[in-house]
Design an enzyme around this catalytic site. Structure first.
Site, mmCIF file in Angstrom:
data_model
loop_
_atom_site.group_PDB
_atom_site.id
_atom_site.type_symbol
_atom_site.label_atom_id
_atom_site.label_comp_id
_atom_site.label_asym_id
_atom_site.label_seq_id
_atom_site.Cartn_x
_atom_site.Cartn_y
_atom_site.Cartn_z
ATOM 1 N N LYS A 160 47.625 31.491 34.652
ATOM 2 C CA LYS A 160 46.742 30.493 35.258
ATOM 3 C C LYS A 160 45.628 30.063 34.312
ATOM 4 C CE LYS A 160 44.047 32.202 38.332
ATOM 5 N NZ LYS A 160 42.750 32.223 37.594
ATOM 6 N N ARG A 162 50.921 45.534 27.633
ATOM 7 C CA ARG A 162 49.779 45.446 26.712
ATOM 8 C C ARG A 162 49.493 46.799 26.066
ATOM 9 N NH1 ARG A 162 43.694 43.407 28.182
ATOM 10 N NH2 ARG A 162 43.686 45.338 29.394
ATOM 11 N N ARG A 214 47.304 47.634 41.930
ATOM 12 C CA ARG A 214 46.239 46.636 41.892
ATOM 13 C C ARG A 214 46.759 45.263 42.303
ATOM 14 N NH1 ARG A 214 44.659 47.440 36.888
ATOM 15 N NH2 ARG A 214 45.563 45.597 35.930
ATOM 16 N N ARG A 244 39.069 33.007 45.768
ATOM 17 C CA ARG A 244 39.912 34.193 45.620
ATOM 18 C C ARG A 244 40.427 34.717 46.960
ATOM 19 N NH1 ARG A 244 39.819 36.630 40.622
ATOM 20 N NH2 ARG A 244 38.250 35.884 39.154
#
Length: 229
Positions: free
Chosen positions: A21, A135, A179, A96
């Site tokens: 995004k 990552r 999460r 959000r």
């Protein structure tokens, strides 16, 4: 005021972490010649400039608390009133949740405006986990790599300083999955809100960055009539 008469075309870009995004918001803003308005940047600028609203926000940020919605929305409205946003803006990072989306609608309506279009960059949750859990960072200086998008030349070794690459706890798949479950629930509420108002459009985020950028731009051009400046 009629929709076509609004001074500002407000476009909300939606997407889960890892959906791209932020990247797409920057690309779309550049293509349309309008500002990319990210709430995180607004907070930092307001605090840096010691503006009245920034001083209010700082009190919450220094306590590690979320900045209240009314303060965030006031910052957004001030930003949308700036000359460079006279032709529109891309909102990134807000709303959000459903309550924020409804509050933003009310605030914009009071100014004779509103959110014109919400574009959701949709990526399956397991692909998001794959993207985010890839990552790795080097121990020496924190240089960042991603197994899928930016792998090191030698597995497990930093290209720049040769130090070992490690994975932080927050980047492990099980941590990310937990999460994401919370974040996706809030995102679904926002998506549902804009679907109910009839302004939601969805783009397949599994494509390449360029393909997603074209799809987003095509949707915006078709729905709002806005094109490259």
């Amino acid at each position: 005021m009629g929709r076509q008469d609004r001074r500002v075309t407000v476009i909300v870009l939606l997407g889960a972490p890892g959906a791209g995004k932020g990247t797409q918001a920057v690309l779309l803003a550049e293509r349309l010649g309008v500002p990319h308005v990210a709430t995180g940047d607004l907070f930092r600028a307001a605090v840096r400039d010691n503006s009245p609203i920034g001083l209010e926000a700082r009190l919450f940020m220094e306590r590690g608390q979320l900045v209240p919605d009314d303060i965030t929305i006031e910052m957004l409205l001030e930003r949308l009133a700036q000359p460079d946003a006279s032709g529109g803006a891309i909102l990134d990072g807000f709303p959000r949740n459903r309550a924020q989306a409804e509050a933003l609608d009310r605030a914009l309506t009071e100014r004779g405006s509103g959110v014109d279009l919400a574009v959701n960059i949709e990526v399956p949750s397991e692909e998001l986990v794959q993207r985010l859990s890839g990552r790795w960072v080097c121990q020496e200086a924190g240089h960042v790599y991603n197994e899928a998008t930016n792998p090191p030349l030698t597995s497990g070794i930093c290209d720049i300083d040769g130090s070992p690459l490690v994975q932080r706890e927050d980047d492990r798949a099980d941590t990310i999955r937990a999460r994401l479950d919370l974040q996706l629930e809030s995102l679904r509420d926002v998506v549902d809100h804009y679907a109910q108002t009839g302004i939601l459009r969805t783009v397949d985020g599994r494509q390449s960055i360029d393909e997603v950028a074209k799809a987003v731009h095509d949707v915006v051009t078709h729905e709002t009539g806005k094109d490259a400046a």
